[in-house]
Write an enzyme that holds these catalytic residues in place. Structure first.
Site: not given
Length: 296
Positions: A11, A98, A100-102, A105, A136
Site C-alpha cells: 500500500k 519496514s 511504510g508499504l505495509a 500487514s 493497517d
C-alpha cells in the site's frame, strides 16, 4: 493437504494526517490508502505435517514472531480445539521490510482472509483479529482504495477511477521502524480533520495534491536521505505529486501517463543506483472486479 497461493499487495498512503491521540495512547489518523502492483507471494500448505513460517529470501523477520504467526494464533484461539489444521506458510518477500508499504500487514491480511474462510470464522471476528494484529491490517483485508480513520479501524472504500495510475516507488535501502518514528513524533498541534470527504474527482485530486504526510519531518530526521529523495521526485517531469508513504522510508511519485513514469524511472536508475526504485501501478477497484469475473 491443500495448497493455496495468495499475492499480497503493498500500500501507499496518498496522504497521512495525524489528527489526535486516543486515551490509550495510539495516534488517530486520517489517510487515503491505495494499493499497488508490488506483491509478496504466500504459499499456504493446509494440513501439512509441518507448521510455521519460512521466508524464501534472507530476511531479518523473526520466523516465530511476525504478523502472519500472530494472525494464525488469534484465529486458532477462536476455533474449537482440534478443528484447525496445521498451517505451513512459505513467503516470497518482494515488499521491502519496514518501508511504510505495509508488507507485514498485507501478509497478515492474506492469512486472515484465507484461514477465516477455511475455518468458518465470521466477518465480525475476522475484522477483530485484523485489528488485533495491526492498525493497517483491516484495510489490507480488502486491498482496495479507502479512506482510513481513527486507529485504522474506520475503513471507507472509495470510488477510485479518478486516480492517476502510474507510480514510482523510491527509497533508501534501509529499514525504518514505525515505532521509532511515532516515539519521536511530538507536534505542537495535531492536524485538523478534513471533515466531509470530497464529492467529485476534481476535489479529490485537489485534496491529494495539497495534503501531506505528517510523519515526514520526523522520518527525515532519522533518515536524512528521505528528504533528498522527495526533492528529486518532486522535480521529475510529469509528476502530479510525491510523498513519503506511512512512516517511511519509502516514498512515491504519481504520474498521469506511463511514458512520463518510464522516462523518470530510467533517469532515477541511471543517476541513483543505490536506491530502491520500482515502477508500478495503482490497483483500481475495477481491476479487481475484472479479475474476479475472469476467475468465475
Amino acid at each position: 493437504m491443500s495448497k493455496y497461493f495468495i499475492s499480497a499487495p503493498a500500500k501507499i498512503n496518498l496522504f497521512l494526517h495525524i489528527v489526535g491521540k486516543a486515551p490509550c495512547g495510539y495516534h488517530l489518523i486520517e489517510s487515503v490508502f491505495a494499493f499497488v502492483e508490488l506483491y509478496d507471494v504466500l504459499e499456504f500448505d493446509i494440513g501439512s505435517r509441518n507448521r510455521g513460517i519460512r521466508f524464501l529470501k534472507p530476511s531479518c523477520i523473526n520466523r516465530r514472531d511476525n504478523t502472519i504467526q500472530r494472525a494464525i494464533g488469534h484465529l486458532v484461539r477462536r476455533c474449537s480445539p482440534g478443528t484447525t489444521d496445521n498451517v505451513y506458510v512459505k513467503v516470497l518477500k518482494n515488499i521491502p521490510v519496514s518501508s511504510g508499504l505495509a508488507g507485514g500487514s498485507a501478509d497478515a491480511a492474506a492469512a486472515i482472509n484465507l484461514l477465516s474462510k477455511l475455518w468458518g470464522i465470521n466477518e465480525k471476528e475476522t475484522e477483530r483479529v485484523a485489528f488485533r494484529v495491526g492498525s493497517d491490517v483491516p484495510v489490507c483485508l480488502e486491498s482496495k482504495t479507502a479512506f482510513v480513520a481513527g486507529m485504522g479501524d474506520v475503513v471507507e472504500l472509495l470510488e477510485d477511477s479518478f486516480l492517476p495510475r502510474h507510480v514510482i516507488l523510491v527509497g533508501p535501502k534501509v529499514e525504518l521502524s514505525t515505532k521509532s518514528v511515532f516515539d519521536m513524533y511530538n507536534p505542537k498541534a495535531f492536524s485538523p480533520s478534513i471533515g466531509k470527504l470530497p464529492g467529485n474527482s476534481e476535489d479529490w485530486l485537489s485534496l491529494l495534491k495539497e495534503a501531506r504526510n505528517d510523519l515526514t519531518e520526523v522520518s527525515v530526521e532519522l533518515v536524512p536521505e528521505i528528504r533528498i529523495i522527495l526533492d528529486v521526485l518532486g522535480s521529475l517531469d510529469g509528476c502530479c505529486f510525491s510523498r513519503m508513504s506511512g512512516s517511511g522510508a519509502m516514498s512515491f511519485a504519481i504520474f498521469e501517463d506511463e511514458n512520463s513514469a518510464e522516462l523518470a524511472t530510467r533517469y532515477l536508475r541511471r543517476n541513483y543506483p543505490d536506491w530502491f526504485i520500482f515502477k508500478t501501478r495503482i490497483i483500481r477497484s475495477s481491476d479487481q472486479e475484472d479479475n474476479n469475473m475472469g476467475n468465475l
